[in-house]
Design an enzyme around this catalytic site. Structure first.
Site, PDB file in Angstrom:
ATOM      1  N   HIS A   1      53.552  44.884  37.115  1.00 19.99           N
ATOM      2  CA  HIS A   1      53.268  43.501  36.687  1.00 19.99           C
ATOM      3  C   HIS A   1      53.638  43.288  35.218  1.00 19.99           C
ATOM      4  O   HIS A   1      54.109  42.218  34.838  1.00 19.99           O
ATOM      5  CB  HIS A   1      51.783  43.168  36.853  1.00 19.99           C
ATOM      6  CG  HIS A   1      51.401  42.676  38.222  1.00 19.99           C
ATOM      7  ND1 HIS A   1      51.940  41.536  38.774  1.00 19.99           N
ATOM      8  CD2 HIS A   1      50.536  43.160  39.146  1.00 19.99           C
ATOM      9  CE1 HIS A   1      51.410  41.340  39.986  1.00 19.99           C
ATOM     10  NE2 HIS A   1      50.551  42.314  40.233  1.00 19.99           N
TER      11      HIS A   1
ATOM     12  N   CYS B   1      48.432  41.712  46.856  1.00 17.96           N
ATOM     13  CA  CYS B   1      48.383  41.340  45.439  1.00 17.96           C
ATOM     14  C   CYS B   1      47.640  40.020  45.313  1.00 17.96           C
ATOM     15  O   CYS B   1      47.880  39.095  46.094  1.00 17.96           O
ATOM     16  CB  CYS B   1      49.807  41.199  44.913  1.00 17.96           C
ATOM     17  SG  CYS B   1      49.899  40.709  43.190  1.00 17.96           S
ATOM     18  N   LEU B   2      46.767  39.924  44.317  1.00  7.82           N
ATOM     19  CA  LEU B   2      46.004  38.683  44.125  1.00  7.82           C
ATOM     20  C   LEU B   2      46.923  37.524  43.759  1.00  7.82           C
ATOM     21  O   LEU B   2      46.536  36.365  43.907  1.00  7.82           O
ATOM     22  CB  LEU B   2      44.937  38.884  43.039  1.00  7.82           C
ATOM     23  CG  LEU B   2      43.811  39.869  43.392  1.00  7.82           C
ATOM     24  CD1 LEU B   2      42.889  40.076  42.191  1.00  7.82           C
ATOM     25  CD2 LEU B   2      43.019  39.405  44.602  1.00  7.82           C
TER      26      LEU B   2
ATOM     27  N   GLN C   1      48.790  38.164  35.342  1.00  3.94           N
ATOM     28  CA  GLN C   1      48.218  37.474  36.499  1.00  3.94           C
ATOM     29  C   GLN C   1      47.185  36.419  36.107  1.00  3.94           C
ATOM     30  O   GLN C   1      46.823  35.581  36.933  1.00  3.94           O
ATOM     31  CB  GLN C   1      47.583  38.479  37.469  1.00  3.94           C
ATOM     32  CG  GLN C   1      48.604  39.401  38.125  1.00  3.94           C
ATOM     33  CD  GLN C   1      47.938  40.333  39.099  1.00  3.94           C
ATOM     34  OE1 GLN C   1      47.434  41.382  38.711  1.00  3.94           O
ATOM     35  NE2 GLN C   1      47.897  39.951  40.361  1.00  3.94           N
TER      36      GLN C   1
ATOM     37  N   HIS D   1      51.447  49.681  40.685  1.00  2.00           N
ATOM     38  CA  HIS D   1      51.488  48.250  41.009  1.00  2.00           C
ATOM     39  C   HIS D   1      51.173  47.403  39.768  1.00  2.00           C
ATOM     40  O   HIS D   1      51.877  46.437  39.470  1.00  2.00           O
ATOM     41  CB  HIS D   1      50.479  47.979  42.142  1.00  2.00           C
ATOM     42  CG  HIS D   1      50.367  46.553  42.567  1.00  2.00           C
ATOM     43  ND1 HIS D   1      50.672  46.133  43.853  1.00  2.00           N
ATOM     44  CD2 HIS D   1      49.962  45.443  41.898  1.00  2.00           C
ATOM     45  CE1 HIS D   1      50.474  44.816  43.928  1.00  2.00           C
ATOM     46  NE2 HIS D   1      50.032  44.375  42.763  1.00  2.00           N
ATOM     47  N   GLU D   2      50.129  47.802  39.027  1.00  2.00           N
ATOM     48  CA  GLU D   2      49.714  47.000  37.864  1.00  2.00           C
ATOM     49  C   GLU D   2      50.701  47.127  36.708  1.00  2.00           C
ATOM     50  O   GLU D   2      50.983  46.142  36.016  1.00  2.00           O
ATOM     51  CB  GLU D   2      48.299  47.387  37.407  1.00  2.00           C
ATOM     52  CG  GLU D   2      47.200  47.229  38.453  1.00  2.00           C
ATOM     53  CD  GLU D   2      47.200  45.891  39.173  1.00  2.00           C
ATOM     54  OE1 GLU D   2      47.614  44.879  38.573  1.00  2.00           O
ATOM     55  OE2 GLU D   2      46.819  45.859  40.365  1.00  2.00           O
TER      56      GLU D   2
ATOM     57  N   GLY E   1      42.665  45.743  41.312  1.00  2.00           N
ATOM     58  CA  GLY E   1      43.451  45.818  40.085  1.00  2.00           C
ATOM     59  C   GLY E   1      43.930  44.443  39.665  1.00  2.00           C
ATOM     60  O   GLY E   1      44.087  43.546  40.503  1.00  2.00           O
TER      61      GLY E   1
HETATM   62 ZN    ZN Z   1      49.443  42.547  41.949  1.00  2.00          ZN
END
Ligand code: ZN
Length: 179
Positions: free
Chosen positions: A146, A100-101, A58, A142-143, A53
């Site tokens: 963000h 998380c990236l 991000q 989660h997304e 995701g």
């Molecule tokens: Zn994330």
């Protein structure tokens, strides 16, 4: 409408604690070529990472767009692009380990709703409502977090957050040594 593949690009992933990750992202007013290119780039960036995701903040774009693919690895890809996503119902609870990236190298268990119903626009501007659980439900939560400037580490207890900050500092120092 179709986006030329040649125009697509992998974008830089912003890392904690870059300020764009703390901002509340703006709703998308119109799904135009810019948004379609953003979504295509986000998908390419997510698959290349690899991740399941990615939210627009991000990649440094403070707009309410997320991409996800939580299909099992032995199954065909199942890309979901959600514009202006909104959780309209929740049920149950689950605790799963998340990463998380934007916080590479750090993982922690986070309490989430077990099932969520999400309303969003697809890239054709059609309104969709999906009810999902398991990894997809965790990923949606989660997304969408963000888009509200919330990272998964913000859900940790004060003690665990303090440990996270310590570990993150160490990871940064190790990276600097490697440079
Ligand atoms: Zn994330």
């Amino acid at each position: 409408m179709h986006v030329e593949r040649d125009a697509m690009a992998i974008r830089r992933i912003y890392h904690y604690p870059e300020p764009v990750l703390k901002q509340v992202a703006a709703p998308v007013a119109a799904i135009d070529d810019e948004i379609r290119l953003l979504a295509a780039d986000m998908a390419e960036t997510m698959y290349a990472a690899p991740g399941v995701g990615l939210a627009a903040p991000q990649v440094g774009v403070s707009k309410r767009v997320i991409v996800m693919d939580c299909a099992p690895k032995d199954q065909p890809p199942q890309l979901v692009v959600a514009v202006n996503p909104e959780i309209v119902a929740r049920e149950g609870g689950s605790v799963e380990e998340e990463g998380c990236l934007s916080v590479p190298g750090y993982y922690a268990s986070v309490a989430r709703s077990e099932q969520v119903t999400v309303r969003y626009l697809d890239l054709e501007g059609r309104e969709r409502t999906v009810t999902t659980d398991g990894l997809w439900a965790v990923c949606f939560q989660h997304e969408i977090d963000h888009l509200d400037g919330i990272l998964f580490v913000d859900h940790l207890s004060p003690l665990k957050r303090a440990l996270f900050r310590k570990k993150w500092k160490k990871l940064q120092e190790q990276q600097e040594e490697q440079l």
